[in-house]
Design a protein around this motif. Sequence first.
Motif, PDB file in Angstrom:
ATOM      1  N   MET A   1       0.833  -1.197   0.000  1.00 45.33           N
ATOM      2  CA  MET A   1       0.000   0.000   0.000  1.00 45.33           C
ATOM      3  C   MET A   1       0.873   1.256   0.000  1.00 45.33           C
ATOM      4  O   MET A   1       0.634   2.205  -0.760  1.00 45.33           O
ATOM      5  CB  MET A   1      -0.931  -0.001   1.197  1.00 45.33           C
ATOM      6  N   THR A   2       1.904   1.264   0.833  1.00 43.75           N
ATOM      7  CA  THR A   2       2.828   2.408   0.876  1.00 43.75           C
ATOM      8  C   THR A   2       3.523   2.583  -0.458  1.00 43.75           C
ATOM      9  O   THR A   2       3.673   3.704  -0.967  1.00 43.75           O
ATOM     10  CB  THR A   2       3.869   2.205   1.988  1.00 43.75           C
ATOM     11  N   SER A   3       3.946   1.482  -1.057  1.00 42.41           N
ATOM     12  CA  SER A   3       4.719   1.527  -2.294  1.00 42.41           C
ATOM     13  C   SER A   3       3.944   2.203  -3.422  1.00 42.41           C
ATOM     14  O   SER A   3       4.420   3.150  -4.050  1.00 42.41           O
ATOM     15  CB  SER A   3       5.118   0.108  -2.691  1.00 42.41           C
ATOM     16  N   TRP A   4       2.706   1.723  -3.680  1.00 42.11           N
ATOM     17  CA  TRP A   4       2.013   2.274  -4.842  1.00 42.11           C
ATOM     18  C   TRP A   4       1.425   3.652  -4.559  1.00 42.11           C
ATOM     19  O   TRP A   4       1.330   4.497  -5.463  1.00 42.11           O
ATOM     20  CB  TRP A   4       0.972   1.294  -5.381  1.00 42.11           C
ATOM     21  N   LEU A   5       1.036   3.917  -3.314  1.00 42.26           N
ATOM     22  CA  LEU A   5       0.501   5.240  -2.999  1.00 42.26           C
ATOM     23  C   LEU A   5       1.584   6.326  -3.095  1.00 42.26           C
ATOM     24  O   LEU A   5       1.327   7.415  -3.623  1.00 42.26           O
ATOM     25  CB  LEU A   5      -0.102   5.238  -1.598  1.00 42.26           C
ATOM     26  N   VAL A   6       2.781   6.042  -2.598  1.00 42.92           N
ATOM     27  CA  VAL A   6       3.868   7.016  -2.712  1.00 42.92           C
ATOM     28  C   VAL A   6       4.272   7.190  -4.169  1.00 42.92           C
ATOM     29  O   VAL A   6       4.537   8.303  -4.634  1.00 42.92           O
ATOM     30  CB  VAL A   6       5.067   6.582  -1.848  1.00 42.92           C
ATOM     31  N   ASP A   7       4.283   6.094  -4.918  1.00 37.88           N
ATOM     32  CA  ASP A   7       4.614   6.179  -6.346  1.00 37.88           C
ATOM     33  C   ASP A   7       3.613   7.066  -7.078  1.00 37.88           C
ATOM     34  O   ASP A   7       3.996   7.958  -7.850  1.00 37.88           O
ATOM     35  CB  ASP A   7       4.616   4.769  -6.951  1.00 37.88           C
ATOM     36  N   LEU A   8       2.314   6.842  -6.841  1.00 38.90           N
ATOM     37  CA  LEU A   8       1.292   7.648  -7.494  1.00 38.90           C
ATOM     38  C   LEU A   8       1.380   9.110  -7.065  1.00 38.90           C
ATOM     39  O   LEU A   8       1.256  10.023  -7.896  1.00 38.90           O
ATOM     40  CB  LEU A   8      -0.096   7.088  -7.180  1.00 38.90           C
ATOM     41  N   THR A   9       1.599   9.347  -5.787  1.00 40.30           N
ATOM     42  CA  THR A   9       1.687  10.724  -5.282  1.00 40.30           C
ATOM     43  C   THR A   9       2.829  11.472  -5.952  1.00 40.30           C
ATOM     44  O   THR A   9       2.674  12.626  -6.377  1.00 40.30           O
ATOM     45  CB  THR A   9       1.884  10.718  -3.756  1.00 40.30           C
ATOM     46  N   ARG A  10       3.964  10.838  -6.072  1.00 38.78           N
ATOM     47  CA  ARG A  10       5.096  11.494  -6.728  1.00 38.78           C
ATOM     48  C   ARG A  10       4.769  11.837  -8.184  1.00 38.78           C
ATOM     49  O   ARG A  10       5.074  12.913  -8.674  1.00 38.78           O
ATOM     50  CB  ARG A  10       6.344  10.623  -6.662  1.00 38.78           C
ATOM     51  N   ARG A  11       4.143  10.894  -8.865  1.00 45.02           N
ATOM     52  CA  ARG A  11       3.837  11.126 -10.283  1.00 45.02           C
ATOM     53  C   ARG A  11       2.836  12.279 -10.442  1.00 45.02           C
ATOM     54  O   ARG A  11       2.925  13.058 -11.395  1.00 45.02           O
ATOM     55  CB  ARG A  11       3.299   9.843 -10.914  1.00 45.02           C
ATOM     56  N   LEU A  12       1.882  12.392  -9.536  1.00 44.25           N
ATOM     57  CA  LEU A  12       0.934  13.502  -9.623  1.00 44.25           C
ATOM     58  C   LEU A  12       1.612  14.833  -9.293  1.00 44.25           C
ATOM     59  O   LEU A  12       1.263  15.873  -9.877  1.00 44.25           O
ATOM     60  CB  LEU A  12      -0.256  13.251  -8.694  1.00 44.25           C
ATOM     61  N   TYR A  13       2.565  14.840  -8.382  1.00 44.50           N
ATOM     62  CA  TYR A  13       3.327  16.064  -8.116  1.00 44.50           C
ATOM     63  C   TYR A  13       4.173  16.452  -9.320  1.00 44.50           C
ATOM     64  O   TYR A  13       4.366  17.643  -9.599  1.00 44.50           O
ATOM     65  CB  TYR A  13       4.191  15.898  -6.869  1.00 44.50           C
ATOM     66  N   GLN A  14       4.671  15.477 -10.047  1.00 50.29           N
ATOM     67  CA  GLN A  14       5.396  15.769 -11.281  1.00 50.29           C
ATOM     68  C   GLN A  14       4.458  16.306 -12.360  1.00 50.29           C
ATOM     69  O   GLN A  14       4.799  17.236 -13.091  1.00 50.29           O
ATOM     70  CB  GLN A  14       6.074  14.502 -11.807  1.00 50.29           C
ATOM     71  N   ARG A  15       3.303  15.708 -12.453  1.00 49.63           N
ATOM     72  CA  ARG A  15       2.369  16.056 -13.535  1.00 49.63           C
ATOM     73  C   ARG A  15       1.721  17.415 -13.314  1.00 49.63           C
ATOM     74  O   ARG A  15       1.419  18.123 -14.277  1.00 49.63           O
ATOM     75  CB  ARG A  15       1.294  14.962 -13.619  1.00 49.63           C
TER      76      ARG A  15
END
Length: 467
Positions: A289-303
């Motif tokens: 849960m931590t892995s994919w949520l942090v991954d998605l959060t980073r990508r949205l901050y990039q986008r």
Amino acid sequence: MKISQLPIVPDQPAEVPPVYCRSIKITNFRCFKNPVEISLLDSTGCPAQWTIILGENGIGKTSILQCLAGASVRPDILPTKKKGSPDKPVVQPLWSAQEWLQWLLPRRHTKDQLFECSLELQKGTLLADPSSDLFPWKYGFKTSRKEGHFEMTSTIVAADPANMAGFLMYGYGAGRRMAVTSRVPYGPNPDDGLRTLFDDDRPLSNAEEWLLELDHLAKTPHNGQAKANHALKNVKALLLKVLPDIDDITTKVSMNANADQSPLVRVVFKHVSGALLDSRSLSFGYQTMTSWLVDLTRRLYQRYPGSKNPLAEPAIVLIDEIDLHLHPKWQQNVMTYLSDLFPNTQFIVSAHSPLIIQSSKANNIVLLQRDGKAVSVKQDLQSIKEWRVDQILTSDLFGLERVRAPESEKLFDERTALLSKSKLSAKDKRRLEILDAIIERLPMGETPEMREVEDLLRQVAAEHKMK
């Protein structure tokens, strides 16, 4: 652990109109020999925030997510001119990249037959707004052998690059394991955000590294300090909301065993018991849960680098087996939490748990069923929000005949068979009394409180019988 000051850069230009998916039609891919069409809309005609795909193992749930991911736009190449139509630039899907095409070729249901993936998209509004511009997006190809050589004919629906720029998806396969050390690169190519749907051995980025990077940037004076501090607070708040029994997330500095090396900095999760756990000491459910949520959060901050809350911006997220590794209590709440945290994200997920179906957020349920050798899609399902778990399990959604233990069901079957006889022998009557006594002791209530009431009623009945 070495921390690099990597800038948080956008994956796409700012203020790109959002694009959501309204439907998908798949032909000749894996188990989908015949065309199948799946609506991704809710009852109001808007893209559903949650589409839940159900079905037996091996029936095509992952294949649907892979086809959606394969239709994602390739920003790694410039729009090309369609042959014969120089005024119509064409953007290309992920499937058209050579590596992905080689993956796709052997996975057609029938060789030398047309493979096609067609989507209806909408652009220009947020998730719950029906006033959008609609347009098709299709990719397909057909192969043949003629005179000893191999030929391929592909078809791509011409689409305006300005329309398609916002059509980026993020996908998470069933594994969702975290990389041990180095972070997976975050380039503009969508491969990074979708590859785990196709490759179980592909890890997600190391969540701890980005959290440490943000922590470092938030404490170091520079132009992006405020933005890094904002991102760090947001991702911590997100994890604390979703991860049960975690009170705080902080950093811990410890001396390195080698005196010549710098001290070690680790992210630690404070459990309600008081224990301090690093990311590798968390249970596998917490880790994934931590892995994919942090991954998605980073990508949205990039986008969305200019947004005050990138998590509230439009996105499409694909998750295979969202209920995997989650405790039943967690399954009941996870969709509500994610809906609140990502209010404009279109989630398209597969699942096996009836508790996921019970969620009030499950506003579009897709059931895949075997129809002979083919697979059919059922979506005209009656509302099941108020159903009990056992009712859901014995419905068409899961197809179980019974929910009791096999030994208990044998007792009920035997009792039914005896009662169906026109005349009972003395032996039958004695056996029926034994079965009634056993079945009477089986718990019927759904909650501990109801079972306590049952026990009390049995006790009162027994005392009354004795009197």
